[in-house]
Design a protein around this motif. Structure first.
Motif, PDB file in Angstrom:
ATOM      1  N   GLU A  34      -1.186   4.552 -10.791  1.00  0.00           N
ATOM      2  CA  GLU A  34       0.067   5.310 -10.722  1.00  0.00           C
ATOM      3  C   GLU A  34       1.220   4.452 -11.236  1.00  0.00           C
ATOM      4  O   GLU A  34       1.283   3.257 -10.970  1.00  0.00           O
ATOM      5  CB  GLU A  34       0.369   5.751  -9.282  1.00  0.00           C
ATOM      6  CG  GLU A  34      -0.658   6.686  -8.684  1.00  0.00           C
ATOM      7  CD  GLU A  34      -0.600   8.084  -9.262  1.00  0.00           C
ATOM      8  OE1 GLU A  34       0.438   8.460  -9.845  1.00  0.00           O
ATOM      9  OE2 GLU A  34      -1.607   8.815  -9.137  1.00  0.00           O
ATOM     10  N   GLU A  35       2.135   5.068 -11.962  1.00  0.00           N
ATOM     11  CA  GLU A  35       3.296   4.354 -12.506  1.00  0.00           C
ATOM     12  C   GLU A  35       4.421   4.233 -11.486  1.00  0.00           C
ATOM     13  O   GLU A  35       5.016   3.188 -11.317  1.00  0.00           O
ATOM     14  CB  GLU A  35       3.818   5.067 -13.761  1.00  0.00           C
ATOM     15  CG  GLU A  35       2.850   5.022 -14.939  1.00  0.00           C
ATOM     16  CD  GLU A  35       2.663   3.623 -15.496  1.00  0.00           C
ATOM     17  OE1 GLU A  35       3.643   2.884 -15.586  1.00  0.00           O
ATOM     18  OE2 GLU A  35       1.505   3.283 -15.817  1.00  0.00           O
ATOM     19  N   ASP A  36       4.716   5.346 -10.809  1.00  0.00           N
ATOM     20  CA  ASP A  36       5.805   5.399  -9.839  1.00  0.00           C
ATOM     21  C   ASP A  36       5.451   4.549  -8.610  1.00  0.00           C
ATOM     22  O   ASP A  36       4.327   4.637  -8.094  1.00  0.00           O
ATOM     23  CB  ASP A  36       6.032   6.854  -9.430  1.00  0.00           C
ATOM     24  CG  ASP A  36       7.130   7.004  -8.404  1.00  0.00           C
ATOM     25  OD1 ASP A  36       8.310   6.845  -8.772  1.00  0.00           O
ATOM     26  OD2 ASP A  36       6.801   7.261  -7.230  1.00  0.00           O
ATOM     27  N   ILE A  37       6.401   3.750  -8.141  1.00  0.00           N
ATOM     28  CA  ILE A  37       6.153   2.838  -7.022  1.00  0.00           C
ATOM     29  C   ILE A  37       5.715   3.604  -5.773  1.00  0.00           C
ATOM     30  O   ILE A  37       4.762   3.207  -5.098  1.00  0.00           O
ATOM     31  CB  ILE A  37       7.400   1.960  -6.731  1.00  0.00           C
ATOM     32  CG1 ILE A  37       7.585   0.932  -7.853  1.00  0.00           C
ATOM     33  CG2 ILE A  37       7.286   1.265  -5.387  1.00  0.00           C
ATOM     34  CD1 ILE A  37       8.860   0.110  -7.767  1.00  0.00           C
ATOM     35  N   ILE A  41       1.929   3.197  -3.897  1.00  0.00           N
ATOM     36  CA  ILE A  41       1.546   2.745  -2.553  1.00  0.00           C
ATOM     37  C   ILE A  41       0.892   3.869  -1.740  1.00  0.00           C
ATOM     38  O   ILE A  41       0.036   3.599  -0.916  1.00  0.00           O
ATOM     39  CB  ILE A  41       2.697   2.062  -1.789  1.00  0.00           C
ATOM     40  CG1 ILE A  41       3.798   3.014  -1.422  1.00  0.00           C
ATOM     41  CG2 ILE A  41       3.225   0.882  -2.521  1.00  0.00           C
ATOM     42  CD1 ILE A  41       4.627   2.474  -0.286  1.00  0.00           C
ATOM     43  N   LYS A  42       1.259   5.124  -2.016  1.00  0.00           N
ATOM     44  CA  LYS A  42       0.557   6.240  -1.368  1.00  0.00           C
ATOM     45  C   LYS A  42      -0.908   6.261  -1.815  1.00  0.00           C
ATOM     46  O   LYS A  42      -1.811   6.472  -1.003  1.00  0.00           O
ATOM     47  CB  LYS A  42       1.236   7.574  -1.697  1.00  0.00           C
ATOM     48  CG  LYS A  42       2.489   7.822  -0.870  1.00  0.00           C
ATOM     49  CD  LYS A  42       3.261   9.033  -1.334  1.00  0.00           C
ATOM     50  CE  LYS A  42       2.663  10.324  -0.913  1.00  0.00           C
ATOM     51  NZ  LYS A  42       3.537  11.488  -1.232  1.00  0.00           N
ATOM     52  N   ASP A  43      -1.133   6.012  -3.091  1.00  0.00           N
ATOM     53  CA  ASP A  43      -2.489   5.979  -3.636  1.00  0.00           C
ATOM     54  C   ASP A  43      -3.319   4.875  -2.975  1.00  0.00           C
ATOM     55  O   ASP A  43      -4.465   5.091  -2.582  1.00  0.00           O
ATOM     56  CB  ASP A  43      -2.421   5.782  -5.156  1.00  0.00           C
ATOM     57  CG  ASP A  43      -3.777   5.849  -5.826  1.00  0.00           C
ATOM     58  OD1 ASP A  43      -4.600   6.698  -5.439  1.00  0.00           O
ATOM     59  OD2 ASP A  43      -4.012   5.042  -6.749  1.00  0.00           O
ATOM     60  N   ILE A  44      -2.722   3.702  -2.811  1.00  0.00           N
ATOM     61  CA  ILE A  44      -3.440   2.585  -2.175  1.00  0.00           C
ATOM     62  C   ILE A  44      -3.743   2.912  -0.715  1.00  0.00           C
ATOM     63  O   ILE A  44      -4.857   2.673  -0.230  1.00  0.00           O
ATOM     64  CB  ILE A  44      -2.639   1.266  -2.320  1.00  0.00           C
ATOM     65  CG1 ILE A  44      -2.628   0.834  -3.790  1.00  0.00           C
ATOM     66  CG2 ILE A  44      -3.233   0.161  -1.436  1.00  0.00           C
ATOM     67  CD1 ILE A  44      -1.657  -0.274  -4.122  1.00  0.00           C
ATOM     68  N   SER A  45      -2.770   3.485  -0.006  1.00  0.00           N
ATOM     69  CA  SER A  45      -2.997   3.887   1.384  1.00  0.00           C
ATOM     70  C   SER A  45      -4.132   4.913   1.472  1.00  0.00           C
ATOM     71  O   SER A  45      -5.010   4.803   2.331  1.00  0.00           O
ATOM     72  CB  SER A  45      -1.710   4.460   1.983  1.00  0.00           C
ATOM     73  OG  SER A  45      -1.931   4.902   3.299  1.00  0.00           O
ATOM     74  N   ASN A  46      -4.116   5.894   0.569  1.00  0.00           N
ATOM     75  CA  ASN A  46      -5.178   6.905   0.547  1.00  0.00           C
ATOM     76  C   ASN A  46      -6.543   6.280   0.304  1.00  0.00           C
ATOM     77  O   ASN A  46      -7.530   6.652   0.944  1.00  0.00           O
ATOM     78  CB  ASN A  46      -4.901   7.960  -0.523  1.00  0.00           C
ATOM     79  CG  ASN A  46      -3.895   8.991  -0.069  1.00  0.00           C
ATOM     80  OD1 ASN A  46      -3.822   9.322   1.103  1.00  0.00           O
ATOM     81  ND2 ASN A  46      -3.110   9.491  -1.005  1.00  0.00           N
ATOM     82  N   LYS A  47      -6.619   5.337  -0.625  1.00  0.00           N
ATOM     83  CA  LYS A  47      -7.900   4.678  -0.925  1.00  0.00           C
ATOM     84  C   LYS A  47      -8.452   3.978   0.315  1.00  0.00           C
ATOM     85  O   LYS A  47      -9.657   4.034   0.585  1.00  0.00           O
ATOM     86  CB  LYS A  47      -7.725   3.664  -2.059  1.00  0.00           C
ATOM     87  CG  LYS A  47      -7.581   4.290  -3.422  1.00  0.00           C
ATOM     88  CD  LYS A  47      -7.367   3.224  -4.484  1.00  0.00           C
ATOM     89  CE  LYS A  47      -7.181   3.845  -5.846  1.00  0.00           C
ATOM     90  NZ  LYS A  47      -6.913   2.838  -6.892  1.00  0.00           N
ATOM     91  N   ASP A  71      15.119  -4.785  -7.170  1.00  0.00           N
ATOM     92  CA  ASP A  71      15.309  -4.692  -8.624  1.00  0.00           C
ATOM     93  C   ASP A  71      14.138  -3.976  -9.302  1.00  0.00           C
ATOM     94  O   ASP A  71      13.678  -4.369 -10.368  1.00  0.00           O
ATOM     95  CB  ASP A  71      15.490  -6.090  -9.240  1.00  0.00           C
ATOM     96  CG  ASP A  71      16.691  -6.830  -8.677  1.00  0.00           C
ATOM     97  OD1 ASP A  71      17.674  -6.162  -8.289  1.00  0.00           O
ATOM     98  OD2 ASP A  71      16.644  -8.074  -8.616  1.00  0.00           O
ATOM     99  N   ASN A  72      13.613  -2.938  -8.636  1.00  0.00           N
ATOM    100  CA  ASN A  72      12.456  -2.177  -9.136  1.00  0.00           C
ATOM    101  C   ASN A  72      11.211  -3.013  -9.341  1.00  0.00           C
ATOM    102  O   ASN A  72      10.346  -2.678 -10.148  1.00  0.00           O
ATOM    103  CB  ASN A  72      12.799  -1.422 -10.423  1.00  0.00           C
ATOM    104  CG  ASN A  72      13.643  -0.206 -10.158  1.00  0.00           C
ATOM    105  OD1 ASN A  72      13.462   0.463  -9.141  1.00  0.00           O
ATOM    106  ND2 ASN A  72      14.572   0.071 -11.042  1.00  0.00           N
ATOM    107  N   LYS A  73      11.108  -4.115  -8.615  1.00  0.00           N
ATOM    108  CA  LYS A  73       9.916  -4.969  -8.665  1.00  0.00           C
ATOM    109  C   LYS A  73       9.319  -5.060  -7.266  1.00  0.00           C
ATOM    110  O   LYS A  73      10.041  -5.161  -6.275  1.00  0.00           O
ATOM    111  CB  LYS A  73      10.271  -6.360  -9.174  1.00  0.00           C
ATOM    112  CG  LYS A  73      10.645  -6.371 -10.644  1.00  0.00           C
ATOM    113  CD  LYS A  73      10.746  -7.798 -11.161  1.00  0.00           C
ATOM    114  CE  LYS A  73      10.962  -7.842 -12.653  1.00  0.00           C
ATOM    115  NZ  LYS A  73      12.111  -7.126 -13.144  1.00  0.00           N
TER     116      LYS A  73
END
Length: 192
Positions: A34-37, A41-47, A71-73
């Motif tokens: 996923e590109e959007d931050i 993190i939702k994707d990682i939580s789901n995994k 700073d978007n990092k």
């Protein structure tokens, strides 16, 4: 309820509220395409949740993932003392966001839910001697952004806007409201 996390902080938050937890984890690569931050993190939580839910189809499985963003990092967990120093220097005297995603899955009940809480944290100016002292405590080594708000890292925090528990690693308030949305009765806490 199964908590798919080794985090003692997440366990403490949920048990203190009254959840009866079993801890089950699997090593997964915490990466996402996923590109959007937020989506990442939702994707990682789901995994994390899916890995355990697939083997425990009748159980409620809860997982979470927390990051610090400035700073978007993304500032994840530090690899070494130099990482800790650099992260804390970057956070010093500034505000950043702590983003915690959580997932709840029960395959047999067809429940697949994920949400996110964003809390703004404002840091005091941090001196090099304070960073050295903090590194010596060993506390920052397993923390996203190299600090724990509930421990000695509280020294750096000027104030927060949002959910304290989310900064600790699990957004309890939003999680409980989500259970209500899913029609999961809080009177059954000890059974979850």
């Amino acid at each position: 309820m199964i908590l798919a996390s080794k985090s003692p902080r997440r366990k403490e938050i949920l048990e203190n509220f009254g959840f009866n937890l079993k801890i089950k984890t699997k090593e997964i690569e915490e990466v996402s395409s996923e590109e959007d931050i937020i989506e990442k993190i939702k994707d990682i939580s789901n995994k994390k949740a899916y890995e355990i839910a697939n083997e425990n189809k009748n159980e409620f499985v809860v997982s979470a993932d927390t990051i610090v963003c400035i700073d978007n990092k993304i500032l994840g967990k530090p690899k070494n003392q130099e990482d800790i120093y650099n992260m804390l220097r970057k956070l010093s005297g500034r505000s950043h966001e702590v983003i915690t995603a959580f997932s709840i899955i029960n395959i047999n009940k067809n429940i697949y839910y994920s949400d996110v809480e964003i809390t703004k944290v404002f840091f005091n100016e941090i001196s090099d001697s304070e960073i050295k002292w903090y590194i010596d405590t060993k506390e920052p080594f397993d923390k996203a952004g190299s600090y724990g708000i509930q421990g000695k890292g509280a020294l750096f925090v000027k104030r927060i806007e949002g959910d304290f528990f989310s900064v600790m690693g699990f957004p309890l308030g939003k999680f409980l409201r989500s259970l209500k949305k899913l029609n999961i009765d809080l009177n059954c806490l000890e059974k979850l």
